[in-house]
Design an enzyme around this catalytic site. Structure first.
Site, PDB file in Angstrom:
ATOM      1  N   ASN A 147      11.201   3.780 -66.737  1.00  0.00           N
ATOM      2  CA  ASN A 147       9.875   4.193 -67.206  1.00  0.00           C
ATOM      3  C   ASN A 147       8.872   3.107 -66.807  1.00  0.00           C
ATOM      4  O   ASN A 147       8.908   1.999 -67.338  1.00  0.00           O
ATOM      5  CB  ASN A 147       9.920   4.378 -68.731  1.00  0.00           C
ATOM      6  CG  ASN A 147       8.594   4.816 -69.322  1.00  0.00           C
ATOM      7  OD1 ASN A 147       7.553   4.743 -68.662  1.00  0.00           O
ATOM      8  ND2 ASN A 147       8.622   5.250 -70.561  1.00  0.00           N
ATOM      9  N   CYS A 205       1.166   5.324 -71.069  1.00  0.00           N
ATOM     10  CA  CYS A 205       1.904   6.119 -70.078  1.00  0.00           C
ATOM     11  C   CYS A 205       1.117   7.347 -69.596  1.00  0.00           C
ATOM     12  O   CYS A 205       1.506   7.987 -68.623  1.00  0.00           O
ATOM     13  CB  CYS A 205       3.257   6.545 -70.637  1.00  0.00           C
ATOM     14  SG  CYS A 205       4.260   5.158 -71.140  1.00  0.00           S
ATOM     15  N   HIS A 235       5.325  12.405 -66.276  1.00  0.00           N
ATOM     16  CA  HIS A 235       5.625  11.009 -66.616  1.00  0.00           C
ATOM     17  C   HIS A 235       7.131  10.863 -66.755  1.00  0.00           C
ATOM     18  O   HIS A 235       7.800  11.687 -67.369  1.00  0.00           O
ATOM     19  CB  HIS A 235       4.928  10.629 -67.922  1.00  0.00           C
ATOM     20  CG  HIS A 235       5.381   9.303 -68.440  1.00  0.00           C
ATOM     21  ND1 HIS A 235       5.378   8.163 -67.659  1.00  0.00           N
ATOM     22  CD2 HIS A 235       5.879   8.930 -69.651  1.00  0.00           C
ATOM     23  CE1 HIS A 235       5.845   7.154 -68.361  1.00  0.00           C
ATOM     24  NE2 HIS A 235       6.156   7.593 -69.570  1.00  0.00           N
TER      25      HIS A 235
HETATM   26  O1  UT7 Z   1       6.762   6.264 -72.041  1.00  0.00           O
HETATM   27  C1  UT7 Z   1       6.384   6.672 -73.307  1.00  0.00           C
HETATM   28  C2  UT7 Z   1       7.204   7.733 -73.742  1.00  0.00           C
HETATM   29  N1  UT7 Z   1       8.494   7.260 -74.190  1.00  0.00           N
HETATM   30  C3  UT7 Z   1       9.445   8.118 -74.362  1.00  0.00           C
HETATM   31  O2  UT7 Z   1       9.235   9.263 -74.031  1.00  0.00           O
HETATM   32  C4  UT7 Z   1      10.739   7.714 -75.009  1.00  0.00           C
HETATM   33  C5  UT7 Z   1      11.198   8.849 -75.872  1.00  0.00           C
HETATM   34  N2  UT7 Z   1      12.460   8.590 -76.570  1.00  0.00           N
HETATM   35  C6  UT7 Z   1      13.629   8.554 -75.919  1.00  0.00           C
HETATM   36  O3  UT7 Z   1      13.679   8.688 -74.730  1.00  0.00           O
HETATM   37  C7  UT7 Z   1      14.887   8.426 -76.743  1.00  0.00           C
HETATM   38  O4  UT7 Z   1      14.581   8.605 -78.107  1.00  0.00           O
HETATM   39  C8  UT7 Z   1      15.601   7.057 -76.543  1.00  0.00           C
HETATM   40  C9  UT7 Z   1      16.186   6.990 -75.146  1.00  0.00           C
HETATM   41  C10 UT7 Z   1      14.621   5.923 -76.766  1.00  0.00           C
HETATM   42  C11 UT7 Z   1      16.756   6.923 -77.549  1.00  0.00           C
HETATM   43  O5  UT7 Z   1      17.652   8.002 -77.397  1.00  0.00           O
HETATM   44  P1  UT7 Z   1      18.200   8.753 -78.696  1.00  0.00           P
HETATM   45  O6  UT7 Z   1      19.134   9.790 -78.224  1.00  0.00           O
HETATM   46  O7  UT7 Z   1      17.005   9.166 -79.497  1.00  0.00           O
HETATM   47  O8  UT7 Z   1      19.039   7.609 -79.387  1.00  0.00           O
HETATM   48  P2  UT7 Z   1      18.887   7.037 -80.860  1.00  0.00           P
HETATM   49  O9  UT7 Z   1      17.640   6.259 -80.988  1.00  0.00           O
HETATM   50  O10 UT7 Z   1      19.137   8.148 -81.832  1.00  0.00           O
HETATM   51  O11 UT7 Z   1      20.105   6.034 -80.939  1.00  0.00           O
HETATM   52  C12 UT7 Z   1      21.455   6.525 -80.949  1.00  0.00           C
HETATM   53  C13 UT7 Z   1      22.398   5.348 -81.085  1.00  0.00           C
HETATM   54  C14 UT7 Z   1      22.035   4.397 -82.221  1.00  0.00           C
HETATM   55  O12 UT7 Z   1      23.229   3.950 -82.814  1.00  0.00           O
HETATM   56  P3  UT7 Z   1      23.750   4.610 -84.199  1.00  0.00           P
HETATM   57  O13 UT7 Z   1      22.631   4.350 -85.177  1.00  0.00           O
HETATM   58  O14 UT7 Z   1      23.935   6.061 -83.905  1.00  0.00           O
HETATM   59  O15 UT7 Z   1      25.010   3.849 -84.468  1.00  0.00           O
HETATM   60  C15 UT7 Z   1      21.390   3.243 -81.514  1.00  0.00           C
HETATM   61  O16 UT7 Z   1      21.531   2.021 -82.217  1.00  0.00           O
HETATM   62  O17 UT7 Z   1      22.376   4.562 -79.885  1.00  0.00           O
HETATM   63  C16 UT7 Z   1      22.160   3.180 -80.217  1.00  0.00           C
HETATM   64  N3  UT7 Z   1      21.446   2.531 -79.141  1.00  0.00           N
HETATM   65  C17 UT7 Z   1      22.047   1.993 -78.076  1.00  0.00           C
HETATM   66  N4  UT7 Z   1      23.334   1.856 -77.727  1.00  0.00           N
HETATM   67  C18 UT7 Z   1      23.619   1.262 -76.566  1.00  0.00           C
HETATM   68  C19 UT7 Z   1      20.106   2.404 -79.007  1.00  0.00           C
HETATM   69  N5  UT7 Z   1      19.820   1.765 -77.842  1.00  0.00           N
HETATM   70  C20 UT7 Z   1      21.004   1.498 -77.249  1.00  0.00           C
HETATM   71  C21 UT7 Z   1      21.362   0.874 -76.041  1.00  0.00           C
HETATM   72  N6  UT7 Z   1      22.680   0.772 -75.740  1.00  0.00           N
HETATM   73  N7  UT7 Z   1      20.458   0.378 -75.172  1.00  0.00           N
END
Ligand code: UT7
Length: 326
Positions: free
Chosen positions: A283, A120, A253
Site C-alpha cells: 500500500n 490514500c 487504491h
Molecule cells: O490505505 C488505507 C486503507 N487501508 C486499508 O484499506 C486497510 C484495511 N484493512 C485491512 O486490510 C485488514 O483489516 C488488515 C490486513 C489490516 C488486517 O486483516 P484482518 O483480516 O482484519 O486481520 P485482523 O486484524 O482481524 O487480525 C487477525 C489476527 C489477529 O490475531 P488474533 O487476535 O486473531 O489472535 C492479529 O493479531 O492476525 C494477527 N495479526 C498478524 N499476524 C501475523 C495482525 N497482523 C499480523 C501480522 N502477522 N503482520
C-alpha cells in the site's frame, strides 16, 4: 469558447531502489521479537513485497522522477506546465509544499504548485482538483503527482501496520482538450472517522508531541472502504450516464486484494478488469493509483479510448472516484 475537457496525455512512476519480500521483512521483524509470516501477509492482504526508500531519498526526488517519466510520455517539457498538484501525507518539510520542491527540481518555474492532503485518496483528490482547474479554461497543462515515503511513519514494532505499506510515486500529465477525457469526478469525506486511520502527532516547541506513527483500526477501515467504494463508483457512472458494463478497467487504491475483489463483486465487474499491483508495491497511499495506472498503460492493458475508473479511499476518512476516457 466551449469549456475544455481535461485528458491524461502521459503517465509515469518511480519506485525506490530495493524490493523487500515478505520473508525478508519477517526475518527483520523476528530480530525485534515480532512474529509475522509470508503466509499471513499474502492470505490477509495479497502483498508479497514492497519497496522501501533508504534514508537519503526524499519524497521530492521520488515525485520528480515519476513526473519526468510522465512528461516524457506526454512529450512535454517541464517549462510547459502551468499547474502542479501533488498528493502526499509524507512531505519532506512542513513547508514549502512538496509540489513547490518538485517544481524547482523539474525546472517548471511559474507553474502554480500546491499539495493535497487526503492520504490514500490523495491522488484521486488531486486529479479532480486539476480537472476542475483545467475546465475553467485558465490552466492548460497540469502535472498531478502522488508521492509517498510511508516507511518513515511506520511503527516497526507494530505488525498490524508495518507489513502493509511501501514507498513510491506515480504521476500523470493532464492537458486541456477538445476531446473528452475526465468524464466525472466525485470526492467525499467523513471527518468523524478520523481516528480509525491517523498519524496524530504534531510539532510544537521543536519536538513531536503525541504519537508520530501511523495507527489503524484495520477492520473498521476495511468495512468502510468496501461500503463507500461501491457507492462512489455508481455515483460517477451515473454522472457520465454510463453503465458498469462500459468500464474497461478499474484502477483502485491498492490496500488489500480482498477489498479490491469485494468492490468488483459488488459492482458486478469481472475481476479480470481490475488492475492489481498491491502484491508487488504494497500500500503506497497516494502513490498507489498512479503507480497502478502507469504499469497498466505501459504493459498495454489500458489503451486509448477505453473507460477507466480510478478510486481512492483512506485516512480522513476520505474517498472518491474519477471516471475517464483514456
Ligand atoms: O490505505 C488505507 C486503507 N487501508 C486499508 O484499506 C486497510 C484495511 N484493512 C485491512 O486490510 C485488514 O483489516 C488488515 C490486513 C489490516 C488486517 O486483516 P484482518 O483480516 O482484519 O486481520 P485482523 O486484524 O482481524 O487480525 C487477525 C489476527 C489477529 O490475531 P488474533 O487476535 O486473531 O489472535 C492479529 O493479531 O492476525 C494477527 N495479526 C498478524 N499476524 C501475523 C495482525 N497482523 C499480523 C501480522 N502477522 N503482520
Amino acid at each position: 469558447m466551449a469549456r475544455p475537457w481535461s485528458r491524461i496525455t502521459g503517465t509515469g512512476a518511480a519506485l525506490p531502489g530495493r524490493a523487500v519480500s515478505n520473508d525478508e521483512l519477517a526475518r527483520q521483524l523476528a530480530a525485534r521479537g515480532i512474529e509475522t509470516s509470508d503466509e499471513w501477509i499474502v492470505a490477509r492482504t495479497g502483498i508479497r513485497q514492497r519497496y522501501i526508500a533508504d534514508a537519503s531519498l526524499s519524497t521530492t526526488a521520488l515525485g520528480a522522477q515519476a513526473a519526468r517519466a510522465a512528461l516524457q510520455a506526454a512529450g512535454l517539457e517541464p517549462a510547459a506546465l502551468d499547474l502542479i498538484v501533488l498528493a502526499t501525507s509524507t512531505p519532506d518539510q512542513i513547508f514549502p509544499s512538496t509540489a513547490c520542491l518538485v517544481q524547482a527540481d523539474l525546472g517548471a518555474a511559474g507553474a502554480a504548485a500546491f499539495d493535497v492532503q487526503a492520504v490514500c485518496s490523495g491522488f484521486v483528490y488531486g486529479l479532480a482538483v486539476a480537472d476542475a482547474m483545467i475546465r475553467t479554461g485558465v490552466y492548460r497543462r497540469a502535472l498531478v503527482v502522488g508521492a509517498e515515503i510511508f516507511s518513515r511513519i511506520l511503527d516497526w514494532n507494530d505488525r498490524t501496520t508495518c507489513v502493509l505499506f511501501g514507498d513510491g510515486a506515480g504521476a500523470v500529465v493532464l492537458e486541456a482538450s477538445e476531446q473528452p477525457g475526465i468524464l466525472a469526478a466525485r470526492l467525499h469525506a467523513d471527518g468523524t472517522q478520523a481516528r480509525i486511520l491517523c498519524t496524530a502527532g504534531r510539532l510544537a516547541q521543536g519536538a513531536v508531541h503525541g504519537d508520530p506513527f501511523l495507527r489503524m483500526d484495520g477492520q473498521a477501515v476495511f468495512r468502510l472502504a468496501v461500503n463507500v467504494l461501491d457507492a462512489s463508483a455508481r455515483e460517477v457512472l451515473a454522472d457520465a450516464e454510463l453503465g458498469v458494463e462500459a468500464v474497461d478497467w478499474l484502477v483502485p487504491h491498492q490496500a488489500n486484494v480482498r477489498i479490491l475483489s469485494a468492490t468488483a463483486r459488488r459492482l458486478g465487474l469481472a475481476e479480470s478488469k481490475v488492475i492489481v499491483t498491491v502484491g508487488q508495491h504494497g500500500n503506497t497511499s497516494a502513490a498507489s493509483v498512479p503507480l497502478a495506472l502507469d504499469l497498466a498503460v505501459r504493459d498495454g492493458r489500458v489503451r486509448a479510448g477505453q473507460h477507466v475508473l480510478l478510486q481512492g479511499v483512506g485516512g480522513g476518512f476520505t474517498w472518491g472516484s474519477v471516471l475517464l476516457r483514456f
